[in-house]
Design an enzyme around this catalytic site. Structure first.
Site, PDB file in Angstrom:
ATOM      1  N   HIS A  15       0.807  -1.225   0.000  1.00  0.00           N
ATOM      2  CA  HIS A  15       0.000   0.000   0.000  1.00  0.00           C
ATOM      3  C   HIS A  15       0.839   1.273   0.000  1.00  0.00           C
ATOM      4  CE1 HIS A  15      -3.466  -2.635   1.755  1.00  0.00           C
ATOM      5  NE2 HIS A  15      -3.278  -2.806   0.465  1.00  0.00           N
ATOM      6  N   PRO A  51      -5.199 -10.995  17.896  1.00  0.00           N
ATOM      7  CA  PRO A  51      -6.004 -11.193  19.110  1.00  0.00           C
ATOM      8  C   PRO A  51      -7.469 -11.474  18.790  1.00  0.00           C
ATOM      9  CG  PRO A  51      -5.407  -8.873  18.858  1.00  0.00           C
ATOM     10  CD  PRO A  51      -4.689  -9.621  17.777  1.00  0.00           C
TER      11      PRO A  51
HETATM   12  N1  APR Z   1      -1.044  -7.780  17.441  1.00  0.00           N
HETATM   13  C1  APR Z   1      -1.631  -8.424  16.410  1.00  0.00           C
HETATM   14  N2  APR Z   1      -2.786  -8.017  15.850  1.00  0.00           N
HETATM   15  C2  APR Z   1      -3.358  -6.921  16.350  1.00  0.00           C
HETATM   16  C3  APR Z   1      -2.816  -6.192  17.420  1.00  0.00           C
HETATM   17  C4  APR Z   1      -1.588  -6.658  17.976  1.00  0.00           C
HETATM   18  N3  APR Z   1      -0.969  -6.033  18.986  1.00  0.00           N
HETATM   19  N4  APR Z   1      -3.625  -5.147  17.679  1.00  0.00           N
HETATM   20  C5  APR Z   1      -4.638  -5.215  16.806  1.00  0.00           C
HETATM   21  N5  APR Z   1      -4.489  -6.298  16.005  1.00  0.00           N
HETATM   22  C6  APR Z   1      -5.328  -6.750  14.898  1.00  0.00           C
HETATM   23  C7  APR Z   1      -6.771  -6.338  14.967  1.00  0.00           C
HETATM   24  O1  APR Z   1      -7.528  -7.309  15.691  1.00  0.00           O
HETATM   25  C8  APR Z   1      -7.175  -6.317  13.487  1.00  0.00           C
HETATM   26  O2  APR Z   1      -7.616  -7.593  13.075  1.00  0.00           O
HETATM   27  O3  APR Z   1      -4.820  -6.134  13.730  1.00  0.00           O
HETATM   28  C9  APR Z   1      -5.860  -6.007  12.779  1.00  0.00           C
HETATM   29  C10 APR Z   1      -5.777  -4.626  12.184  1.00  0.00           C
HETATM   30  O4  APR Z   1      -6.724  -4.541  11.157  1.00  0.00           O
HETATM   31  P1  APR Z   1      -6.880  -3.231  10.246  1.00  0.00           P
HETATM   32  O5  APR Z   1      -6.858  -2.008  11.099  1.00  0.00           O
HETATM   33  O6  APR Z   1      -8.038  -3.467   9.368  1.00  0.00           O
HETATM   34  O7  APR Z   1      -5.511  -3.203   9.431  1.00  0.00           O
HETATM   35  P2  APR Z   1      -5.098  -3.906   8.077  1.00  0.00           P
HETATM   36  O8  APR Z   1      -5.592  -5.293   8.005  1.00  0.00           O
HETATM   37  O9  APR Z   1      -3.637  -3.668   7.955  1.00  0.00           O
HETATM   38  O10 APR Z   1      -5.851  -3.004   7.015  1.00  0.00           O
HETATM   39  C11 APR Z   1      -5.587  -3.230   5.667  1.00  0.00           C
HETATM   40  O11 APR Z   1      -6.712  -1.252   4.975  1.00  0.00           O
HETATM   41  O12 APR Z   1      -6.816   0.423   6.472  1.00  0.00           O
HETATM   42  C12 APR Z   1      -6.461   0.124   5.166  1.00  0.00           C
HETATM   43  O13 APR Z   1      -4.732   0.604   3.623  1.00  0.00           O
HETATM   44  C13 APR Z   1      -5.001   0.364   4.984  1.00  0.00           C
HETATM   45  O14 APR Z   1      -3.200  -1.184   4.791  1.00  0.00           O
HETATM   46  C14 APR Z   1      -4.439  -0.968   5.400  1.00  0.00           C
HETATM   47  C15 APR Z   1      -5.484  -1.954   4.901  1.00  0.00           C
END
Ligand code: APR
Length: 241
Positions: free
Chosen positions: A120, A214
């Site tokens: 991204h 988690p």
């Molecule tokens: N360790 C592991 N996982 C975690 C932790 C942690 N300490 N804290 C939160 N999480 C998990 C949450 O439960 C959730 O499932 O990380 C995930 C984060 O999800 P999103 O915020 O949706 O992030 P992501 O999957 O990277 O989003 C994908 O979407 O927001 C857009 O372009 C942006 O790259 C991003 C893409």
């Protein structure tokens, strides 16, 4: 199998194999304090991050979108890599290891990861909205908002917005998923495509897929092992002797 036994088994497996691909999401940077896109952290001045990170929002109000990115850059500039970034950086020294990240914050590099496939883009790069030139700029704050390209056109953040194609890096990420013997899916909600399709691609090519999160995700039921926990706590246990 209990968690300790599962971690033991993964540790043995990781020591024995050559091709590991790790896919990371915002959860890996959560412990560092990087604001998320979803949940309470995704709100900025009562606007949803998922609505600001779009080509439509930028067309409509580039100054507003830049103000938001300027704020994100200033917060991220103060964040430090955490234990999860450091474990991944350690693995990245090995041949056969590939890091694919959805994160744009640059914390993997700051932890010492040798190379990552940034699906991204990178919040520390700017891109011309006309000629397409893409260049690094780590200044925070930027001297003038919105920034401009040398060609005179307005520049945008060097990130991929919702609805935009991923570019050449996508082919490399698919290759890394197909080649992997083990694929670790860490800290991603697995709802944003095409990134979320890498785990099924790896699995159908024969990889063992392990999720660390988690919370349950739409992929949890389809992976070989779903470890419920924080990346900064579980990943260090995978390299412990
Ligand atoms: N360790 C592991 N996982 C975690 C932790 C942690 N300490 N804290 C939160 N999480 C998990 C949450 O439960 C959730 O499932 O990380 C995930 C984060 O999800 P999103 O915020 O949706 O992030 P992501 O999957 O990277 O989003 C994908 O979407 O927001 C857009 O372009 C942006 O790259 C991003 C893409």
């Amino acid at each position: 199998m209990n968690v300790a036994a599962e971690l033991d088994e993964i540790r043995r497996r990781l020591n024995a194999i050559r091709r590991i691909t790790v896919i990371t999401g915002a959860g890996v940077s959560a412990a560092s304090g990087v604001p998320t896109f979803r949940g309470p952290g995704g709100l900025w001045r009562n606007r949803q991050a998922t609505q600001l990170a779009t080509p439509e929002a930028f067309l409509q109000d580039p100054a507003l979108v830049w103000e938001w990115y300027e704020w994100r850059r200033s917060v991220i500039a103060k964040c430090e890599p955490n234990a999860a970034h450091r474990v991944i950086a350690n693995w990245s020294q090995a041949p056969g290891f590939t890091l694919v990240t959805q994160n744009v914050d640059g914390l993997h590099e700051r932890a010492g990861s040798r190379r990552s496939l940034k699906l991204h883009g990178d919040i520390w790069r700017l891109q011309c909205s006309e000629c397409g030139r893409n260049w690094p700029d780590r200044r925070s704050p930027l001297p003038k908002l919105p920034p401009h390209c040398g060609c005179g056109a307005i520049a945008r953040p060097g990130v991929v917005w919702f609805g935009e194609p991923l570019g050449e890096v996508w082919a490399e990420a698919q290759h890394a998923a197909r080649e992997a013997q083990v694929l670790l899916l860490v800290g991603t909600s697995a709802i944003v495509y095409p990134a979320a399709s890498l785990a099924p691609i790896a699995k159908s090519a024969g990889a063992r897929v392990i999720e660390i999160n988690p919370d349950e995700t739409p992929l949890s039921a389809h992976v070989d092992l779903s470890l419920r926990g924080l990346a900064g706590e579980l990943l260090p246990q995978l390299i412990a002797p």
